[in-house]
Enzyme design. Structure first.
Site, PDB file in Angstrom:
ATOM      1  N   GLU A  20      -9.000  12.264  12.221  1.00 32.25           N
ATOM      2  CA  GLU A  20      -8.246  11.069  12.632  1.00 32.25           C
ATOM      3  C   GLU A  20      -7.361  11.308  13.850  1.00 32.25           C
ATOM      4  OE1 GLU A  20      -6.371   9.165   9.323  1.00 32.25           O
ATOM      5  OE2 GLU A  20      -5.509   7.582  10.564  1.00 32.25           O
ATOM      6  N   LYS A  69       0.857  -1.185   0.000  1.00 35.32           N
ATOM      7  CA  LYS A  69       0.000   0.000   0.000  1.00 35.32           C
ATOM      8  C   LYS A  69       0.891   1.233   0.000  1.00 35.32           C
ATOM      9  CE  LYS A  69      -3.182   2.640   2.867  1.00 35.32           C
ATOM     10  NZ  LYS A  69      -4.182   2.688   3.920  1.00 35.32           N
TER      11      LYS A  69
END
Ligand SMILES: C=C(O[C@@H]1C=C(C(=O)O)C=C[C@H]1O)C(=O)O
Length: 393
Positions: free
Chosen positions: A195, A141
Site C-alpha cells: 500500500e 469503521k
C-alpha cells in the site's frame, strides 16, 4: 558543510539487498531501490527536518535525502534520518528472472499471539457492538490488529528476511528501517507493504489506498472467484469507499486537480486480494514536501477507521499492545520534497532474538469475527513465509 555521499548506483537489486547491514535503511518500490547508511542528522518532525536538510550538500549536486518512519500515533515523534551515504539501484519489480530462492532462517521459534486468537474475535465482536450501539451514526469503521511475537535462539537475520520479502513480491514496497532502540541493540521495522500512502514528484501526487481484503486461494479458478466475490461484496466496497473518501478529503486542500476512479480494482499480493483505488492529483504548490502530505493523510481509515479520533480511541482501548511504527509509514523525501511513503503494514518490529509480526483488518458493522481472524492470519503469512515458519493460528 555536511556532505551526503552518493555512491555509484548498484547494477542489480541483489547488490543492494546483499549489502544491507543492521541500522541501514532500505526501500525498494517499482520506481527504484535505495540503501542508506549513517546519520548526518536526525529529525522528529517536518520543521526540524527542513532544518536538518538545510545546508547539506551531495556529491552529485542532487537534492539531499532524508529517510525514515512515521509511527501510528500521530503525537509520537517521527524518526527521520539524513543519511551519510546513499546508494540507488534498480527495483526488484523489473529484475530479470531467475528470482533468487528463498533462504529459510535457521532454528525454531516460540510463538506468542497477542492477544490470543479467541480474544481477537471477542474484540471484533465488541467493536461491532460499539458500532451497533452508536446507531451507525458514530463509529463507522475501526481497524483492529493483532501481534504474533516470535522468539528464536539467535539474533534475527534481517538481511535474509528482507531479501526473502523482496523476492516473494517484487512489486511490493519492501523496506527495512532502523528504529529508535529500546536498548543498545539495533531495532528494525522490516516488511513488504502493498500500500502506497503517498508518492510526490514535482506537481504530481499519487495515493493508492487498499481496503477490503480476501485471502488468495492456491487453485487459480477459486482464486479468481474470491476476487470476484470481493469486488461484489457491499461490505468490502463500503469499507473501501470510506478510505477513498478520506484520502480525497486529506489531499483536496493541497491539490488543484484530484481524480479518483469510481470503481475499485482487485489487486494481489502473494497472499492476499485487496480492493485498490489510485488517487492522482496535481499539487497547487509543487514544493509541498512528500512527508507533509504523508502526515496530512495519516492515519487513513485503511489502518485506523472512521471517524479517525473515535476509531483511534477504540484501538488504544481494545488492542493489548502498542503498535509503534506498524500502520505508520516508511519512506524517503528529498530537499525538493519529492518522495514516496508506504503504509507500514505486512511488517515486523524486530530486536535481538524477538520479532513482532502484526496484522489487522477493517471492522465494519456487518463483520464476522471468525472471518476477520482468518484475514489477519492470511496477512501474517507474508512475514511468516519470509521467515520460513509454518502458520500458527
Ligand atoms: C491493517 C492492515 O491492512 C490494511 C487493512 C485492509 C483491510 O482491512 O481490508 C487492507 C489493506 C490495509 O490497508 C494489515 O495488513 O495489517
Amino acid at each position: 558543510m555536511p556532505r551526503q555521499r552518493v555512491v555509484d548506483p548498484a547494477a542489480a537489486p541483489t547488490e543492494l539487498l546483499d549489502s544491507y547491514r543492521p541500522r541501514d535503511f532500505l526501500f525498494c518500490s517499482a520506481s527504484g531501490a535505495l540503501r542508506c547508511r549513517g546519520a548526518l542528522a536526525t529529525a522528529t518532525g517536518a520543521d526540524d527536518l527542513a532544518e536538518a536538510l538545510r545546508g547539506v550538500e551531495t556529491d552529485n549536486g542532487r537534492a539531499p535525502l532524508a529517510v525514515g518512519a512515521l509511527p501510528f500515533d500521530r503525537d509520537a515523534p517521527v524518526h527521520l534520518v539524513v543519511p551519510e551515504t546513499v546508494q540507488h539501484g534498480p527495483s526488484t519489480a523489473h529484475a530479470a528472472a531467475p528470482v533468487p530462492a528463498r533462504r529459510p532462517l535457521p532454528g525454531t521459534w516460540t510463538a506468542t499471539p497477542i492477544p490470543a486468537p479467541a480474544d481477537h474475535t471477542a474484540a471484533v465482536e465488541r467493536a461491532v457492538k460499539l458500532m451497533a450501539d452508536g446507531g451507525g451514526a458514530e463509529l463507522r469503521k475501526v481497524v483492529l490488529a493483532r501481534c504474533l511475537r516470535l522468539t528464536g535462539q539467535r539474533e534475527v537475520d534481517v538481511a535474509t528476511v528482507l531479501a526473502n520479502l523482496a523476492w516473494a513480491d517484487p512489486t511490493a514496497f519492501t523496506f527495512a528501517a532502523d528504529l529508535p532502540g529500546r536498548d543498545a541493540r539495533p531495532r528494525t521495522l522490516v516488511g513488504a507493504s502493498p500500500e502506497l500512502l503517498v508518492a510526490k514528484r514535482g506537481r504530481s501526487v499519487l495515493s493508492n489506498p487498499l481496503a477490503g481484503s480476501a485471502p488468495r486461494h492456491p487453485d487459480p479458478a477459486r482464486d479468481r472467484e474470491r476476487a470476484a466475490a470481493l469486488l461484489a461484496s457491499p461490505k468490502e466496497r463500503h469499507e473501501h469507499a470510506v478510505v477513498v473518501e478520506a484520502v480525497v478529503e486529506a489531499l483536496r486542500p493541497h491539490c488543484r486537480r484530484l481524480d479518483a476512479p469510481r470503481e475499485p480494482r482487485p489487486v494481489t499480493t502473494a497472499t492476499m486480494w485487496h480492493l485498490s483505488t489510485r488517487v492522482t492529483g496535481e499539487l497547487r504548490d509543487p514544493h509541498t514536501p512528500s512527508h507533509v502530505l504523508a502526515r496530512a493523510l495519516h492515519p487513513t481509515p485503511a489502518v485506523c477507521g472512521h471517524p479517525t479520533d473515535r476509531a483511534y480511541a477504540v484501538i488504544t482501548e481494545i488492542e493489548p499492545f502498542d503498535r509503534g511504527f506498524y500502520t505508520g509509514a516508511v519512506g524517503y523525501t528529498d530537499a525538493a520534497g519529492d518522495g514516496e511513503w508506504a503504509v507500514a503494514i505486512r511488517c515486523a518490529d524486530t530486536c535481538g532474538t524477538t520479532i513482532d509480526l502484526f496484522a489487522g483488518g477493517g471492522i465494519m458493522p456487518d463483520s464476522e469475527p471468525e472471518a476477520e481472524l482468518a484475514e489477519t492470519s492470511a496477512k501474517l503469512r507474508t512475514l511468516l513465509l519470509a521467515l520460513g515458519v509454518d502458520q500458527p493460528r
